[in-house]
Enzyme design. Structure first.
Site, short mmCIF file in Angstrom:
data_model
loop_
_atom_site.label_atom_id
_atom_site.label_comp_id
_atom_site.label_asym_id
_atom_site.label_seq_id
_atom_site.Cartn_x
_atom_site.Cartn_y
_atom_site.Cartn_z
N SER A 1 5.22 -3.25 10.76
CA SER A 1 4.17 -4.07 10.03
C SER A 1 3.73 -3.15 9.25
CB SER A 1 3.86 -4.94 11.02
OG SER A 1 2.59 -3.99 11.58
N LYS A 2 3.05 -3.78 8.10
CA LYS A 2 2.27 -4.06 6.59
C LYS A 2 1.62 -2.21 7.63
CE LYS A 2 0.92 -4.44 2.35
NZ LYS A 2 2.36 -3.13 2.69
N ARG A 3 1.11 -1.73 8.95
CA ARG A 3 0.38 -1.34 9.23
C ARG A 3 1.10 -0.03 9.45
NH1 ARG A 3 -0.57 -0.70 14.57
NH2 ARG A 3 0.72 -1.97 15.26
#
Ligand code: GLU
Length: 511
Positions: free
Chosen positions: A255-257
């Protein structure tokens, strides 16, 4: 069986690497079997439509060299390939009527409040959540007609058969079974007349003669509904292949993380398509043996479904970066110069770096690189060739080549105070200055000879006391490409200027 696969993205944003990895698998599979890869746009959910995403989808595929023989922008015998256009042609209305007539689908007129109430009841009573028939599944023809005549908004749902085991044979996971009583009746046509993803996608898969539905694991829960749809029509089901999800190195879903996840952001960050293709092909698939560095042609040759793994693939940024460095080093200098120019020229690149923390530094370096290549292309080609051995991404070239481009390199203060304060330095630099003043160009060998001779003549046992002050004078730093090479590229005129600047600003003459 002839292989026909489809990449069927919904235009809900710029595609992510996981989605593009699946698209790559489809392409490799189709090419390996001399089949057809199709690109279809599934845009029936207008609420999730994001303008521009179709173009991002095509750009992502084209950037990576993923080709399609049929579908969007290229046409083909089963067009149109955009579902909103297919809807206008009445394709889905026609096929839903077939299911209504055969009793496999039914109208349902539940209000949103009734549906919410049903869900809450199921939750409280720990029942399977979903629509399992309500009052409409078995409603009489007259009550349906009455509701329709009265203009009550209604949807058309598929009748999932009761008390059955639904079985699919997934190529990667083997047999998967569901109790049909726990599979709810999916909506096929919404109240506004638009088909749902489930319906449009499966009707199209049949009409477009898709042999294998290859897609992400997140669609497994939809598979029993899709299988039932095919069965309801009496159509032969395609083969299901659910690819493993991609996780970050920490084990959680990518994910973006974890940083960039949009495919095109990797282009903006300076990754090469060759590296990206090679890297993503190995997430969840293995060619057997310990092969790792593979070109698109080699991947096509080696790819088959039995190399796909059920366990999640890991997105290892370090590995991608390493691979990218490898592919940068493989390039001929003319191809590399071309790639660097294209990279900086792309407006996405600058926009991307503008969005990053401290991205303005990178933007400035890249713009300077662009200008320098424009104004002194031969010189910059030599500089890039030296840095080619050292950088990991195209974006690194700006910083790596900076000292070649500026008049006065940024001086690393620590290095200056450690090396330029030494007693022998004024002598050393003046001697080099004298030597350079006689020359127009200088070869690597001449630089090496001069340095070795100077060290010997001055009874210096090691080259360090000669090499380090010269490197810092020329580049401002302690690390970089080989000193003799970079001196030869800089040439006498630039070196003389740098020596003068250092003698003036940084060297304390003590005698
Ligand atoms: N339109 C779906 C998506 O956005 C396609 C899913 C499928 O391949 O069946 O991913």
């Amino acid at each position: 069986m002839s292989v026909r696969v489809r990449y069927a993205p919904s235009p809900t944003g710029s595609p992510h690497v996981g989605n593009i990895r699946d698209a790559l698998f489809k392409y490799l599979f189709a090419k390996h079997h001399n089949g057809v890869n199709i690109v279809r746009i599934e845009d029936t959910d207008r609420t999730r439509y994001v303008p521009g995403s179709e173009q991002d989808i095509f750009n992502s595929l084209r950037w990576l060299g993923i080709e399609w023989q049929e579908g969007m922008e290229v046409g083909g015998p089963f067009g149109p390939y955009r579902q909103s256009e297919r809807k206008e042609l009445g394709i889905y209305d026609k096929w839903v009527q077939v299911l209504l007539d055969s009793g496999h689908a039914y109208w349902a007129f539940d209000t949103p409040e009734e549906l919410t109430e049903m869900r809450e009841y199921q939750q409280v009573n720990k029942q399977p959540i979903g629509y399992f028939g309500g009052v409409w599944r078995e409603a009489s023809g007259e009550s349906v007609q009455k509701a329709r005549d009265a203009g009550v908004p209604g949807v058309i749902r598929l009748k999932i058969p009761k008390n059955k085991e639904i079985v699919i044979e997934d190529v990667i996971r083997g047999r998967i079974t569901w109790d049909s009583n726990h599979v709810d009746d999916p909506v096929l046509i919404k109240a506004d007349g638009m088909p749902t993803y489930h319906f449009a996608s499966m009707v199209d898969d049949h009409l477009m003669e898709i042999s294998h539905i290859i897609r992400g694991e997140e669609w497994i829960s939809s598979a029993p509904k899709h299988a039932c749809l095919f069965d309801a029509f009496g159509w032969e089901r395609p083969i299901f292949v659910h690819c493993p999800i991609i996780k970050g190195k920490d084990g959680s879903k990518l994910s973006k993380r974890h940083g960039d996840t949009k495919c095109l952001d990797f282009r903006s960050a300076g990754f090469l398509p060759e590296a990206m293709v090679n890297f993503i092909s190995l997430i969840g698939w293995a060619p057997g043996g310990d092969r790792e560095l593979m070109s698109m042609d080699e991947l096509i040759e080696a790819f088959d479904l039995d190399g796909l793994q059920p366990s999640p693939g890991v997105f290892d940024m370090e590995k991608l970066t390493w691979m990218n460095g490898h592919y940068i080093r493989q390039k001929s200098i003319s191809n590399l110069m071309h790639d660097i120019k294209e990279f900086i020229f792309l407006k996405d690149t600058i926009e991307y770096w503008d969005r990053q923390d401290n991205g303005d530094v990178k933007v400035n370096e890249l713009k300077m690189l662009e200008n320098s290549i424009e104004s002194q292309s031969e010189y910059m080609e030599k500089a890039v060739e030296l840095e080619q051995e050292r950088v990991q991404t195209l974006a690194d070239f700006g910083n790596a080549c900076e000292f070649f481009m500026v008049e006065k390199p940024n001086m690393d203060e620590k290095a200056v105070s450690k090396w330029l304060s030494k007693e022998h330095v004024p002598n050393l630099l003046n001697a080099l200055l004298d030597y350079l003043q006689e020359k127009e160009t200088i070869s690597q060998e001449e630089c090496e000879n001069w340095i070795r001779t100077y060290a010997k003549d001055n009874n210096l046992e090691k080259l360090g006391p000669v090499v380090h002050p010269i490197r810092i004078t020329m580049t401002g730093k302690t690390a970089g490409p080989g000193l003799f090479e970079l001196m030869s590229v800089l040439g006498p005129v630039r070196m003389i200027e740098r020596i003068r600047t250092v003698l003036k600003n940084h060297v304390v003459v003590t005698h």
